[in-house]
Design an enzyme around this catalytic site. Structure first.
Site, PDB file in Angstrom:
ATOM      1  N   CYS A 122       0.838  -1.202   0.000  1.00  0.00           N
ATOM      2  CA  CYS A 122       0.000   0.000   0.000  1.00  0.00           C
ATOM      3  C   CYS A 122       0.875   1.255   0.000  1.00  0.00           C
ATOM      4  CB  CYS A 122      -0.922  -0.006   1.215  1.00  0.00           C
ATOM      5  SG  CYS A 122      -2.192   1.283   1.185  1.00  0.00           S
ATOM      6  N   CYS A 123       1.901   1.284   0.849  1.00  0.00           N
ATOM      7  CA  CYS A 123       2.813   2.425   0.887  1.00  0.00           C
ATOM      8  C   CYS A 123       3.597   2.548  -0.419  1.00  0.00           C
ATOM      9  CB  CYS A 123       3.776   2.292   2.060  1.00  0.00           C
ATOM     10  SG  CYS A 123       3.048   2.608   3.683  1.00  0.00           S
ATOM     11  N   CYS A 205      -1.645   8.376   7.195  1.00  0.00           N
ATOM     12  CA  CYS A 205      -2.974   8.001   6.701  1.00  0.00           C
ATOM     13  C   CYS A 205      -3.855   7.560   7.870  1.00  0.00           C
ATOM     14  CB  CYS A 205      -2.851   6.872   5.679  1.00  0.00           C
ATOM     15  SG  CYS A 205      -1.912   7.312   4.206  1.00  0.00           S
ATOM     16  N   CYS A 208      -3.920   3.933   9.399  1.00  0.00           N
ATOM     17  CA  CYS A 208      -2.680   3.419   9.999  1.00  0.00           C
ATOM     18  C   CYS A 208      -2.096   4.342  11.062  1.00  0.00           C
ATOM     19  CB  CYS A 208      -1.640   3.189   8.901  1.00  0.00           C
ATOM     20  SG  CYS A 208      -2.207   2.143   7.546  1.00  0.00           S
ATOM     21  N   CYS A 231       7.174   4.005   6.352  1.00  0.00           N
ATOM     22  CA  CYS A 231       6.427   3.794   5.103  1.00  0.00           C
ATOM     23  C   CYS A 231       7.359   3.353   3.984  1.00  0.00           C
ATOM     24  CB  CYS A 231       5.685   5.053   4.694  1.00  0.00           C
ATOM     25  SG  CYS A 231       6.767   6.456   4.302  1.00  0.00           S
TER      26      CYS A 231
END
EC number: 1.8.4.10
Length: 236
Positions: A122-123, A205, A208, A231
């Site tokens: 995702c990062c 975000c 998280c 990240c």
């Protein structure tokens, strides 16, 4: 002082010489813009360190390039702060850099809530790839890293060879403490993310990022209940 260090011309001895001539955070910022001019960008998260650096950079270069990695998953308070900063510093060129995949496209390709099932991916999609694109046309970038933030950041220098982005990473605030950051914000009456007042010292975000309790590390609220601590932007 005007030596233009690049990723491909990096020389340890030359960098150490330049660093010896940089007396403090403000001399680092002035050196960055005197040396790189339009060839440097500040990648800003708009945390507490971020608003400090925006203010300091504005004192040196009124129309500096500021990039915010807009993952589409930030708190509404973060977006509100960005608008406040745009109003306060209208001459700065603040860009919201979005990923190539929308959240719906990411869901279709990788499943729901990728930040839970594979936070590193995702990062990669929403932060690392966009920053790679943002830095593709410049030689150097500025970051708000401080040595005090975590063990992984304790050896950051003013000028760093960034292997991940094949760039030069400039970190003016490495010697600042959390107290220094807030003293500057209060002294200069800078806007800041109101989540800081609710025990969110480090803000990323919303899926998280969590509240920090007691005497926990300042970054303890990032990827809580996980082994993940970064990240990936600052890991070579």
């Amino acid at each position: 002082m005007s030596t233009k260090v690049t990723y491909h011309t990096w020389d340890d001895n030359e960098v150490k010489r330049v660093e010896r001539e940089l007396k403090d955070y403000f001399s680092v910022i002035k050196w960055a813009y005197q040396t790189y001019g339009e060839d440097v960008v500040y990648a800003c998260s708009f945390g507490a360190e971020g608003v400090v650096l925006v203010d300091l950079i504005h004192r040196v270069k009124k129309d500096a390039n500021i990039t915010f990695l807009d993952t589409g998953l930030h708190f509404k308070e973060t977006y509100e702060l960005i608008e406040q900063m745009r109003e306060k510093y209208p001459s700065l060129r603040i860009e919201l850099k979005e990923p190539n995949l929308t959240l719906d496209e990411q869901k279709d390709k990788h499943g729901e809530e990728l930040w839970k099932t594979n936070p590193n991916l995702c990062c990669q999609i929403r932060k690392i790839e966009p920053l790679t694109e943002a830095l593709s046309g410049v030689t150097a970038w500025i970051s708000g890293l401080r040595r005090e933030q975590s063990p992984t950041r304790s050896h950051v220098n003013y000028i760093n060879k960034d292997e991940k982005f094949k760039s030069i990473k400039i970190c003016p605030l490495i010697h600042w403490t959390w107290e220094d950051v807030w003293n500057y914000i209060k002294l200069n009456q800078l806007p800041y993310n109101e989540l800081h007042d609710r025990n969110y010292p480090s803000i990323g975000c919303y899926p998280c990022t969590f509240e920090v309790k007691g005497n926990e590390n300042l970054r303890a609220g990032r990827w809580a209940n996980s082994t993940k601590t970064e990240c990936g932007l600052h890991q070579n």
